[in-house]
Enzyme design. Structure first.
Site, PDB file in Angstrom:
ATOM      1  CG  HIS A  64      31.772  -0.005  31.464  1.00  0.00           C
ATOM      2  ND1 HIS A  64      32.081  -0.161  30.140  1.00  0.00           N
ATOM      3  CD2 HIS A  64      32.669   0.883  31.958  1.00  0.00           C
ATOM      4  CE1 HIS A  64      33.109   0.605  29.834  1.00  0.00           C
ATOM      5  NE2 HIS A  64      33.503   1.243  30.926  1.00  0.00           N
ATOM      6  CE1 TYR A  96      29.133  -5.629  24.031  1.00  0.00           C
ATOM      7  CE2 TYR A  96      29.867  -7.431  22.634  1.00  0.00           C
ATOM      8  CZ  TYR A  96      29.824  -6.828  23.863  1.00  0.00           C
ATOM      9  OH  TYR A  96      30.455  -7.409  24.941  1.00  0.00           O
ATOM     10  N   PRO A 138      33.488 -15.078  21.942  1.00  0.00           N
ATOM     11  CG  PRO A 138      35.168 -13.768  20.988  1.00  0.00           C
ATOM     12  CD  PRO A 138      34.499 -15.095  20.870  1.00  0.00           C
ATOM     13  CE  LYS A 168      27.758 -13.804  30.606  1.00  0.00           C
ATOM     14  NZ  LYS A 168      28.321 -12.514  31.067  1.00  0.00           N
ATOM     15  CE1 TYR A 193      28.173  -8.019  27.316  1.00  0.00           C
ATOM     16  CE2 TYR A 193      28.485  -6.741  29.323  1.00  0.00           C
ATOM     17  CZ  TYR A 193      28.912  -7.118  28.064  1.00  0.00           C
ATOM     18  OH  TYR A 193      30.095  -6.630  27.561  1.00  0.00           O
TER      19      TYR A 193
HETATM   20  P1  RFL Z   1      43.893 -20.199  29.381  1.00  0.00           P
HETATM   21  O1  RFL Z   1      43.890 -18.735  29.604  1.00  0.00           O
HETATM   22  O2  RFL Z   1      43.928 -20.700  27.994  1.00  0.00           O
HETATM   23  O3  RFL Z   1      45.109 -20.788  30.201  1.00  0.00           O
HETATM   24  C1  RFL Z   1      45.521 -22.141  30.086  1.00  0.00           C
HETATM   25  C2  RFL Z   1      46.978 -22.253  30.466  1.00  0.00           C
HETATM   26  O4  RFL Z   1      47.394 -23.621  30.391  1.00  0.00           O
HETATM   27  C3  RFL Z   1      48.661 -23.692  29.768  1.00  0.00           C
HETATM   28  N1  RFL Z   1      48.831 -25.033  29.171  1.00  0.00           N
HETATM   29  C4  RFL Z   1      49.660 -25.967  29.667  1.00  0.00           C
HETATM   30  N2  RFL Z   1      50.469 -25.967  30.718  1.00  0.00           N
HETATM   31  C5  RFL Z   1      51.202 -27.108  30.944  1.00  0.00           C
HETATM   32  N3  RFL Z   1      51.142 -28.200  30.152  1.00  0.00           N
HETATM   33  C6  RFL Z   1      50.322 -28.239  29.082  1.00  0.00           C
HETATM   34  N4  RFL Z   1      50.262 -29.325  28.317  1.00  0.00           N
HETATM   35  C7  RFL Z   1      49.536 -27.090  28.811  1.00  0.00           C
HETATM   36  N5  RFL Z   1      48.641 -26.787  27.854  1.00  0.00           N
HETATM   37  C8  RFL Z   1      48.232 -25.536  28.084  1.00  0.00           C
HETATM   38  C9  RFL Z   1      48.636 -22.578  28.741  1.00  0.00           C
HETATM   39  O5  RFL Z   1      49.953 -22.173  28.360  1.00  0.00           O
HETATM   40  C10 RFL Z   1      47.888 -21.486  29.505  1.00  0.00           C
HETATM   41  O6  RFL Z   1      48.749 -20.638  30.223  1.00  0.00           O
HETATM   42  O7  RFL Z   1      42.614 -20.893  30.068  1.00  0.00           O
HETATM   43  P2  RFL Z   1      41.825 -20.481  31.422  1.00  0.00           P
HETATM   44  O8  RFL Z   1      42.765 -20.228  32.552  1.00  0.00           O
HETATM   45  O9  RFL Z   1      40.759 -21.487  31.570  1.00  0.00           O
HETATM   46  O10 RFL Z   1      41.177 -19.052  31.091  1.00  0.00           O
HETATM   47  C11 RFL Z   1      40.170 -18.912  30.123  1.00  0.00           C
HETATM   48  C12 RFL Z   1      40.232 -17.514  29.504  1.00  0.00           C
HETATM   49  O11 RFL Z   1      41.545 -17.261  29.084  1.00  0.00           O
HETATM   50  C13 RFL Z   1      39.266 -17.364  28.319  1.00  0.00           C
HETATM   51  O12 RFL Z   1      38.040 -17.988  28.598  1.00  0.00           O
HETATM   52  C14 RFL Z   1      38.963 -15.886  27.971  1.00  0.00           C
HETATM   53  O13 RFL Z   1      40.117 -15.242  27.517  1.00  0.00           O
HETATM   54  C15 RFL Z   1      37.874 -15.792  26.905  1.00  0.00           C
HETATM   55  N6  RFL Z   1      37.594 -14.421  26.458  1.00  0.00           N
HETATM   56  C16 RFL Z   1      36.786 -13.570  27.208  1.00  0.00           C
HETATM   57  N7  RFL Z   1      36.271 -13.968  28.381  1.00  0.00           N
HETATM   58  C17 RFL Z   1      35.524 -13.108  29.148  1.00  0.00           C
HETATM   59  O14 RFL Z   1      35.046 -13.511  30.207  1.00  0.00           O
HETATM   60  N8  RFL Z   1      35.288 -11.801  28.774  1.00  0.00           N
HETATM   61  C18 RFL Z   1      35.789 -11.315  27.614  1.00  0.00           C
HETATM   62  O15 RFL Z   1      35.599 -10.130  27.346  1.00  0.00           O
HETATM   63  C19 RFL Z   1      36.539 -12.215  26.753  1.00  0.00           C
HETATM   64  N9  RFL Z   1      37.046 -11.783  25.596  1.00  0.00           N
HETATM   65  C20 RFL Z   1      38.123 -13.961  25.251  1.00  0.00           C
HETATM   66  C21 RFL Z   1      37.825 -12.627  24.839  1.00  0.00           C
HETATM   67  C22 RFL Z   1      38.937 -14.769  24.455  1.00  0.00           C
HETATM   68  C23 RFL Z   1      39.452 -14.284  23.275  1.00  0.00           C
HETATM   69  N10 RFL Z   1      40.290 -15.148  22.547  1.00  0.00           N
HETATM   70  C24 RFL Z   1      41.498 -14.754  21.931  1.00  0.00           C
HETATM   71  C25 RFL Z   1      40.035 -16.571  22.539  1.00  0.00           C
HETATM   72  C26 RFL Z   1      38.324 -12.131  23.658  1.00  0.00           C
HETATM   73  C27 RFL Z   1      39.106 -12.961  22.846  1.00  0.00           C
HETATM   74  C28 RFL Z   1      39.564 -12.380  21.544  1.00  0.00           C
HETATM   75  C1  PHB Z   2      37.445  -7.153  25.128  1.00  0.00           C
HETATM   76  O1  PHB Z   2      37.543  -6.005  25.609  1.00  0.00           O
HETATM   77  O2  PHB Z   2      38.441  -7.799  24.800  1.00  0.00           O
HETATM   78  C2  PHB Z   2      36.100  -7.750  24.958  1.00  0.00           C
HETATM   79  C3  PHB Z   2      35.002  -7.109  25.497  1.00  0.00           C
HETATM   80  C4  PHB Z   2      33.739  -7.646  25.314  1.00  0.00           C
HETATM   81  C5  PHB Z   2      33.594  -8.823  24.604  1.00  0.00           C
HETATM   82  C6  PHB Z   2      34.699  -9.478  24.089  1.00  0.00           C
HETATM   83  C7  PHB Z   2      35.974  -8.934  24.265  1.00  0.00           C
HETATM   84  O3  PHB Z   2      32.350  -9.334  24.415  1.00  0.00           O
END
Ligand code: RFL
Ligand code: PHB
Length: 390
Positions: A72, A201, A293, A297, A385
């Site tokens: 994109h 957005y 989110p 990032k 971004y």
């Molecule tokens: P995670 O993915 O939370 O993984 C951590 C892992 O550790 C395990 N764990 C344990 N294991 C053993 N013993 C314990 N005591 C433990 N405690 C926990 C867990 O089970 C898990 O498997 O962290 P990590 O690897 O640092 O990754 C971070 C990302 O997952 C997170 O930053 C992103 O998902 C955030 N995020 C987005 N990031 C982007 O860069 N672009 C996006 O578009 C974006 N959209 C989002 C998002 C996060 C969202 N939510 C639900 C918070 C959209 C949403 C809605």
């Molecule tokens: C997503 O596709 O889950 C998504 C995309 C952009 C964002 C957050 C989440 O800023």
């Protein structure tokens, strides 16, 4: 059992670090609380910076991303009944982002790890970290009813916001910075074609909305919602009706609706822990920081943390130098705080704040008006971004 680097958590940060270490000949074990299926079932991020893509390539897990990810070169911001495009590529000298789900990133990294033969322990209960302030740290956990102890040189705390690693640091050694926002995001995934070619957005008086996607046939939509609400209060029909109400009429008319594959509510939070290193324990990814989110990032910051940590570990094991590990926390935090600032700014720009009042709303309108009348303002958004340099 003994290893060089014990990694807690098999999310994107733990799996990426593990894969890079394995390829560099540095032994590592991943200890994860849940099953692989559970980890893959969490629908989260969708937007990757080019720096994160490059790291997945370096980890040998980028092939499917290049084949299936959507490149994109722009995003849209809709407000006042009109859609405005931010030309990310033109404003950043040709940079872009790649739309590819976190689920797919995780799947590719899990597959690469399986193929490499590196050790992973899933369904590890009650993991705990010990001795990281000395020379011989250990990780203890229970698996299939037996207690295990893993000796290591270093512990990488990649266990997310609710993990055990950050919580094991004495309160006097850590400082937390936090802002909790007074709303959440309700997300819906569906096998329907995305409403537009790029992400939209939306700021509307009923609240924020986001039209995103996972592929040309799978959409991801979000609605700003109250924190008091539950998913059960949002049958699909209600979700689609509310989304249409927040879109301009032409976009709403083109929206294809369908049954949800997944629906969930996520609270929005900004959080940073300082420092990110405690002796032989390093925090990376969501274990050390959270962004709302809106700026896409979180996953990208996990990748940049892993970049700095991996480089420090390689320098230590290959050349016997500690400079990279000593500088890890400071280097990572400099980039983290800039992403925190951008994510906070995007959140302030695009949401309805219950406590902002008429003055706050006028400032928000002026900010958007300025953004779309100034190339410089758009360039500032675009360069953040697509991702600041590592
Ligand atoms: P995670 O993915 O939370 O993984 C951590 C892992 O550790 C395990 N764990 C344990 N294991 C053993 N013993 C314990 N005591 C433990 N405690 C926990 C867990 O089970 C898990 O498997 O962290 P990590 O690897 O640092 O990754 C971070 C990302 O997952 C997170 O930053 C992103 O998902 C955030 N995020 C987005 N990031 C982007 O860069 N672009 C996006 O578009 C974006 N959209 C989002 C998002 C996060 C969202 N939510 C639900 C918070 C959209 C949403 C809605
Ligand atoms: C997503 O596709 O889950 C998504 C995309 C952009 C964002 C957050 C989440 O800023």
């Amino acid at each position: 059992m003994r290893t060089q680097v014990a990694i807690i958590g098999a999310g994107p940060s733990g799996l990426l670090l593990g894969q890079l270490l394995t390829r560099a000949g540095i032994d590592n074990v991943i200890v994860e609380r849940h099953t692989p299926a559970y980890v893959l079932g969490r629908i989260r991020a969708g937007v990757l910076e080019q720096g994160a893509v490059a790291m997945l390539d370096e980890a040998g897990a980028g092939a499917r991303l290049h084949a299936e990810g959507l490149v994109h070169g722009g995003i849209e911001i809709a407000w006042g009944g009109r859609r405005h495009r931010v030309d990310l590529s033109a404003l950043t000298g040709g940079h872009h982002v790649v739309v590819y789900g976190q689920t797919e990133v995780t799947k590719d990294l899990m597959e690469a790890r399986r193929a490499s033969g590196a050790r992973s322990v899933y369904e590890a209960e009650d993991a705990s970290v010990h001795g990281f302030d000395g020379d011989r740290p250990t990780v203890r956990y229970r698996h299939a009813g037996t207690t295990h102890e893993l000796e290591c040189d270093y512990i990488a705390g990649c266990d997310g916001f609710h993990g055990v690693c950050r919580q094991s640091v004495p309160a006097s050694a850590i400082r937390n910075f936090e802002r909790v926002y007074p709303f959440g995001w309700l997300g819906l995934l569906s096998d329907t074609p995305p409403v537009a070619d790029e992400l939209i957005y939306v700021l509307h008086e009923r609240g924020f909305a986001l039209c995103s996607m996972r592929s040309r046939t799978r959409s991801r939509y979000y609605l700003q919602c109250s924190l008091a609400e539950h998913v059960e209060q949002w049958p699909d029909e209600r979700f689609w009706t509310e989304l249409k109400a927040r879109l301009d009429p032409a976009t709403a008319a083109g929206l294809v609706t369908g049954a949800s594959l997944e629906k969930s509510i996520a609270p929005l939070r900004s959080f940073v822990a300082e420092p990110l290193r405690f002796g032989r324990l390093f925090l990376a990814g969501d274990a050390g920081h959270i962004v709302p989110p809106t700026g896409a990032k979180g996953l990208n910051l996990a990748a940049s943390d892993v970049r700095y940590l991996f480089d420090g570990l390689v320098e230590h094991y290959r050349h016997g130098r500690s400079g990279g590990l000593d500088a890890y926390s400071e280097r990572a935090l400099r980039r983290i705080w800039k992403a925190e600032r951008f994510s906070w700014w995007m959140t302030m720009l695009l949401h309805r704040f219950p406590d902002h009042g008429p003055f706050g709303e006028r400032i928000q309108q002026a900010e958007l008006d300025y953004l779309f009348s100034s190339k410089a303002a758009q360039a500032a958004l675009a360069e953040n971004y697509v991702g600041l340099p590592y």
